[in-house]
Scaffold this motif. Sequence first.
Motif, PDB file in Angstrom:
ATOM      1  N   LYS A 356       0.777  -0.570   0.356  1.00  0.00           N
ATOM      2  CA  LYS A 356      -0.119  -0.093   0.223  1.00  0.00           C
ATOM      3  C   LYS A 356       1.296   1.242   0.381  1.00  0.00           C
ATOM      4  O   LYS A 356       1.626   0.991   0.788  1.00  0.00           O
ATOM      5  N   GLU A 358      -0.003   5.508   0.404  1.00  0.00           N
ATOM      6  CA  GLU A 358      -1.131   6.505   0.252  1.00  0.00           C
ATOM      7  C   GLU A 358      -0.794   7.663   0.836  1.00  0.00           C
ATOM      8  O   GLU A 358      -0.204   8.017   1.818  1.00  0.00           O
ATOM      9  N   ARG A 360      -2.945  10.593   3.157  1.00  0.00           N
ATOM     10  CA  ARG A 360      -4.024   9.792   4.429  1.00  0.00           C
ATOM     11  C   ARG A 360      -3.775  12.049   5.406  1.00  0.00           C
ATOM     12  O   ARG A 360      -3.049  11.752   5.895  1.00  0.00           O
ATOM     13  N   LYS A 394     -12.966  10.032   3.990  1.00  0.00           N
ATOM     14  CA  LYS A 394     -14.235   9.851   4.932  1.00  0.00           C
ATOM     15  C   LYS A 394     -15.034  10.646   5.885  1.00  0.00           C
ATOM     16  O   LYS A 394     -14.168  11.672   6.666  1.00  0.00           O
ATOM     17  N   TYR A 498     -14.309   2.749  11.805  1.00  0.00           N
ATOM     18  CA  TYR A 498     -14.492   2.903  10.283  1.00  0.00           C
ATOM     19  C   TYR A 498     -15.000   1.685   9.185  1.00  0.00           C
ATOM     20  O   TYR A 498     -14.375   1.074   9.669  1.00  0.00           O
TER      21      TYR A 498
END
Length: 505
Positions: A356, A358, A360, A394, A498
């Motif tokens: 991964k 990413e 954030r 989110k 979440y």
Amino acid sequence: MSKNIDPLSVIRLSVEKKVHGASHVFVVFGASGDLAKKKIYPVLWNLFKDELLPKETYIIGYARSKLSLEDLQSRWAPYLKVTDDDKSKFQEFLKINSYCSGNYDKTSDFARLDKMISEIGNCNRLFYLALPPTVYESVTLNIKATCMSKSDKWTRVIIEKPFGRDLDSSELLSNHLSSLFKEEEIYRIDHYLGKEMVQNLMVLRFGNRIFSPIWNRDSIASVVISFKEPFGTEGRGGYFNDFGIIRDVMQNHLLQLLTLVAMEKPPSTDAEDIRNEKVKVLKSIPPIVIDNVVLGQYVGNPEGNGEEKLGYLDDPTVPAGSTTPTFVTAALFVRNERWDGVPFLLRCGKALNERKAEVRIQFKDIPGDIFNEGKVKRNELVIRVQPNEAVYMKMMAKTPGMSFDCEETELDLTYGSRYKGIKMPEAYERLILDVFTGSQINFVRSDELYQAWRIFTPLLHQIEEEKPKPIPYVYGSRGPKESDELCATNNFIYTGTYKWSPSKI
Ligand SMILES: NC(=O)C1=CN([C@@H]2O[C@H](COP(=O)(O)OP(=O)(O)OC[C@H]3O[C@@H](n4cnc5c(N)ncnc54)[C@H](OP(=O)(O)O)[C@@H]3O)[C@@H](O)[C@H]2O)C=CC1
Ligand SMILES: O=C1O[C@H](COP(=O)(O)O)[C@@H](O)[C@H](O)[C@H]1O
């Protein structure tokens, strides 16, 4: 763009426009090596197959081994995807390839190479150094002495990291290169800059009105930039041990992501305007202090994914007792008006639970919460670079139905479903095409490199002198828990509440 227009034809036209019909020779130094066979030749083949290479392009492999074109081709075989439909095109590709065997420090061998190039004609010259840095100096000296293009044609030299191993060695290399070539002739590759979602960062930030007012210390609590790989050093322990994960990934790829998230809006999309902004933001970052760092090293896992996984120190190419980190989390701070006090947490590691990369961005708590205490969670904007490119936010929404409750959900731009059937080019494809067309947007400038090393060198030297023992983590885990603790103390809140449930539509 209209559905009937082939996007590749647009790129083809733009490439041809920029190269003005000139001929090109692309020389691959280190043609017999790993990078050449795994990346460079497959990328050249893909570009050729898609007719993206400028029309009159010839490729010369150069290495010490005495090889025929057939030998070279058999090395590429496992990495070049040639389908039955491509066979005749592949024969054409072979015709534009040739090979020159020579030493990296022998001027007469480079003179032979120059003769080969000149026989093709008066053309632009690209030299790709797919080589260990130990020979950069002699190769570049020899290129300068014998192989520069003639008259009105240009020469471009592409180099791969590592660009030195600390501030001093990087400066030596930069000074050496600048004594031979102009900055516009030097293309320092950071292949993360060629990735779709990395290029997307500028568009997301500067092409959307909604983000600019909240993109600062008033709204953002912390930024976590992660790189995770699910495999260890397997076979590369020798190289890796000498460099460690900070030099391998953090000082370049993750720092580039940070600059794209944190820089101010450039006046234009010109390479120099963008790189000026990147340098400016790097200048605002003080050197990292060891108290803001967690170092880890993976240990074996007898049940790793169905088979035993060896620890870093079990790799025979790693020296016994090595303290080289294979995992690092570091908190960096950008001391400027926009970002003062916002931690940028860079995390990278090998032998973790997943692949991964990413970015954030976690937003602050909402002030004056009127809902049930603790229900409202922080917003997060996630830009997933790989795998399965996505941008998602989110956020909170009312639970559908009669109740007036709220719950976590997301706005979701998943590339695989939104852009079905679009072929995402490989990072190296874009970057090599950029070199042909003379765009340096996605290449590292020397002053950018200087700043990157300035931020990391004191930490690297301290680690090398004091040799702190890295925290062990199990192969296939999320890394040391101390990394989560460092994130938690730096205003990144993980709730674990979440849940993602992708739409079936
Ligand atoms: N379009 C899409 O494809 C979308 C996919 N999803 C998926 O939904 C899942 C959950 O979403 P995600 O954004 O990760 O949200 P989560 O809230 O589940 O995770 C947020 C972050 O916390 C990290 N984390 C996990 N455990 C801990 C812990 N104990 N302490 C501190 N940090 C922790 C996560 O992984 P780590 O630290 O291990 O990297 C991640 O960085 C993911 O698999 C995601 O890919 C969600 C939305 C859209
Ligand atoms: O530069 C490097 O990157 C790769 C990871 O690249 P990716 O495109 O597959 O994410 C990493 O494996 C390697 O150690 C490092 O040198």
